[in-house]
Scaffold this motif. Structure first.
Motif, PDB file in Angstrom:
ATOM      1  N   GLY A  34       0.741  -1.245   0.000  1.00 29.95           N
ATOM      2  CA  GLY A  34       0.000   0.000   0.000  1.00 29.95           C
ATOM      3  C   GLY A  34       0.774   1.300   0.000  1.00 29.95           C
ATOM      4  N   SER A  35       2.068   1.266   0.110  1.00 29.94           N
ATOM      5  CA  SER A  35       2.842   2.503   0.119  1.00 29.94           C
ATOM      6  C   SER A  35       3.572   2.679  -1.203  1.00 29.94           C
ATOM      7  CB  SER A  35       3.876   2.492   1.248  1.00 29.94           C
ATOM      8  OG  SER A  35       4.702   3.634   1.169  1.00 29.94           O
ATOM      9  N   THR A  36       3.563   3.919  -1.688  1.00 31.22           N
ATOM     10  CA  THR A  36       4.312   4.248  -2.908  1.00 31.22           C
ATOM     11  C   THR A  36       5.365   5.327  -2.634  1.00 31.22           C
ATOM     12  OG1 THR A  36       2.703   5.944  -3.569  1.00 31.22           O
ATOM     13  CG2 THR A  36       2.321   3.696  -4.371  1.00 31.22           C
ATOM     14  N   ARG A  37       5.500   5.700  -1.392  1.00 36.12           N
ATOM     15  CA  ARG A  37       6.410   6.779  -1.009  1.00 36.12           C
ATOM     16  C   ARG A  37       7.865   6.413  -1.300  1.00 36.12           C
ATOM     17  NH1 ARG A  37       5.884   9.224   5.011  1.00 36.12           N
ATOM     18  NH2 ARG A  37       4.025  10.132   4.089  1.00 36.12           N
ATOM     19  N   GLU A  38       8.632   7.365  -1.778  1.00 32.18           N
ATOM     20  CA  GLU A  38      10.051   7.138  -2.010  1.00 32.18           C
ATOM     21  C   GLU A  38      10.724   6.777  -0.688  1.00 32.18           C
ATOM     22  OE1 GLU A  38      13.927   9.528  -3.721  1.00 32.18           O
ATOM     23  OE2 GLU A  38      11.935  10.194  -4.315  1.00 32.18           O
ATOM     24  N   VAL A  96      -3.600  -6.513   3.050  1.00 33.81           N
ATOM     25  CA  VAL A  96      -3.126  -5.170   2.750  1.00 33.81           C
ATOM     26  C   VAL A  96      -1.936  -4.884   3.655  1.00 33.81           C
ATOM     27  CG1 VAL A  96      -3.701  -2.717   2.735  1.00 33.81           C
ATOM     28  CG2 VAL A  96      -5.427  -4.415   2.063  1.00 33.81           C
ATOM     29  N   ILE A  97      -0.808  -4.575   3.045  1.00 33.37           N
ATOM     30  CA  ILE A  97       0.385  -4.153   3.772  1.00 33.37           C
ATOM     31  C   ILE A  97       0.319  -2.634   3.820  1.00 33.37           C
ATOM     32  CG2 ILE A  97       2.905  -4.185   3.874  1.00 33.37           C
ATOM     33  CD1 ILE A  97       1.748  -7.037   3.811  1.00 33.37           C
ATOM     34  N   THR A  98       0.131  -2.084   5.022  1.00 30.98           N
ATOM     35  CA  THR A  98      -0.032  -0.631   5.107  1.00 30.98           C
ATOM     36  C   THR A  98       0.829  -0.010   6.198  1.00 30.98           C
ATOM     37  OG1 THR A  98      -1.625   1.195   5.271  1.00 30.98           O
ATOM     38  CG2 THR A  98      -2.026  -0.714   6.679  1.00 30.98           C
ATOM     39  N   SER A 155      -3.189   7.581   9.650  1.00 33.76           N
ATOM     40  CA  SER A 155      -4.073   7.035   8.636  1.00 33.76           C
ATOM     41  C   SER A 155      -3.252   6.205   7.648  1.00 33.76           C
ATOM     42  CB  SER A 155      -4.816   8.162   7.913  1.00 33.76           C
ATOM     43  OG  SER A 155      -5.810   7.638   7.063  1.00 33.76           O
ATOM     44  N   PHE A 156      -3.893   5.796   6.567  1.00 31.83           N
ATOM     45  CA  PHE A 156      -3.228   5.002   5.541  1.00 31.83           C
ATOM     46  C   PHE A 156      -2.929   5.886   4.339  1.00 31.83           C
ATOM     47  CE2 PHE A 156      -7.803   4.496   5.313  1.00 31.83           C
ATOM     48  CZ  PHE A 156      -8.090   4.726   3.979  1.00 31.83           C
ATOM     49  N   PRO A 157      -2.058   5.445   3.437  1.00 28.55           N
ATOM     50  CA  PRO A 157      -1.635   6.274   2.309  1.00 28.55           C
ATOM     51  C   PRO A 157      -2.753   6.557   1.302  1.00 28.55           C
ATOM     52  CG  PRO A 157      -0.112   4.444   2.650  1.00 28.55           C
ATOM     53  CD  PRO A 157      -1.298   4.187   3.515  1.00 28.55           C
ATOM     54  N   ALA A 158      -2.745   7.748   0.752  1.00 21.11           N
ATOM     55  CA  ALA A 158      -3.740   8.153  -0.245  1.00 21.11           C
ATOM     56  C   ALA A 158      -3.728   7.258  -1.490  1.00 21.11           C
ATOM     57  CB  ALA A 158      -3.528   9.610  -0.632  1.00 21.11           C
ATOM     58  N   PRO A 159      -2.567   6.841  -2.022  1.00 16.32           N
ATOM     59  CA  PRO A 159      -2.604   5.955  -3.196  1.00 16.32           C
ATOM     60  C   PRO A 159      -3.314   4.628  -2.907  1.00 16.32           C
ATOM     61  CG  PRO A 159      -0.432   6.930  -2.975  1.00 16.32           C
ATOM     62  CD  PRO A 159      -1.190   7.271  -1.721  1.00 16.32           C
ATOM     63  N   LEU A 160      -3.227   4.153  -1.678  1.00 15.43           N
ATOM     64  CA  LEU A 160      -3.939   2.930  -1.303  1.00 15.43           C
ATOM     65  C   LEU A 160      -5.444   3.158  -1.369  1.00 15.43           C
ATOM     66  CD1 LEU A 160      -4.166   0.055  -0.240  1.00 15.43           C
ATOM     67  CD2 LEU A 160      -3.704   0.950   2.061  1.00 15.43           C
TER      68      LEU A 160
END
Length: 188
Positions: free
Chosen positions: A13-17, A75-77, A83-88
């Motif tokens: 669930g994360s796309t952050r660098e 879901v790996i978050t 909260s959870f990531p917006a892309p998720l």
């Protein structure tokens, strides 16, 4: 007669660098992959790029088919700002029917809370999609300190036990809900 394996989509669930998600996802996918009753499909949102998906595109169709083919999800978050990531959220919202009448489990990580505040919010989102969230979770507080440089848990005993319980619950729900969907398609 043994039941046929269920397909488990592990959603990263994360796309952050600089994200830590692949470490946690690799650990969990390897754990799940050792079971005879599971076929694992890792769906990494950093590769899916949910904000770039457009209706009717080949990429959107591929994503929808992979989610639709799953019998269960984990879901790996991370927890970002409680909260959870917006892309998720966006990736979840792109689909509807593909989530219905399927179980969802969570593996979370973060600071002191281990990502559990993100999980509680995700439970509400999946309830709206008519998915069944399982009670057990795997949570990693201060996750960066728990894994070594090679991505292995320094002390895997508790997390391994939690993963077994989570996977056992998902297996039960995945088999039961798959049989129910095959006997009578789900309608919302």
């Amino acid at each position: 007669m043994p039941e046929r394996p269920f397909t488990l989509a592990v959603i990263v669930g994360s796309t952050r660098e600089g994200r830590f998600a692949p470490v946690v996802a690799n650990w969990f996918a390897a754990h799940a992959g050792r079971r005879d009753d599971v076929v694992v499909d890792v769906i990494d949102l950093d590769e899916v790029r949910p904000y770039e998906l457009r209706a009717g595109s080949e990429e959107m169709e591929t994503y929808a088919k992979r989610v639709g083919a799953a019998d269960a999800f984990v879901v790996i978050t991370p927890e970002y700002n409680h909260s959870f990531p917006a892309p998720l959220k966006h990736a979840i919202d792109l689909l509807h029917q593909q989530w219905q009448a399927k179980p969802v489990g969570f593996v979370s990580y973060g600071g002191v809370s281990g990502g559990l505040r993100a999980v509680e919010q995700l439970r509400l989102v999946f309830a709206e999609l008519h998915a069944t969230t399982v009670r057990e979770t795997v949570s990693f507080p201060m996750a960066g300190n728990l894994f070594d440089e090679g991505g292995q848990l320094r002390d895997p005993q508790d997390a391994d036990r939690a993963a077994v319980v989570l996977l056992d619950q998902l297996a039960w729900w995945a088999q039961a809900l798959r049989e129910a969907r095959e006997a009578r398609p789900y309608g919302s």
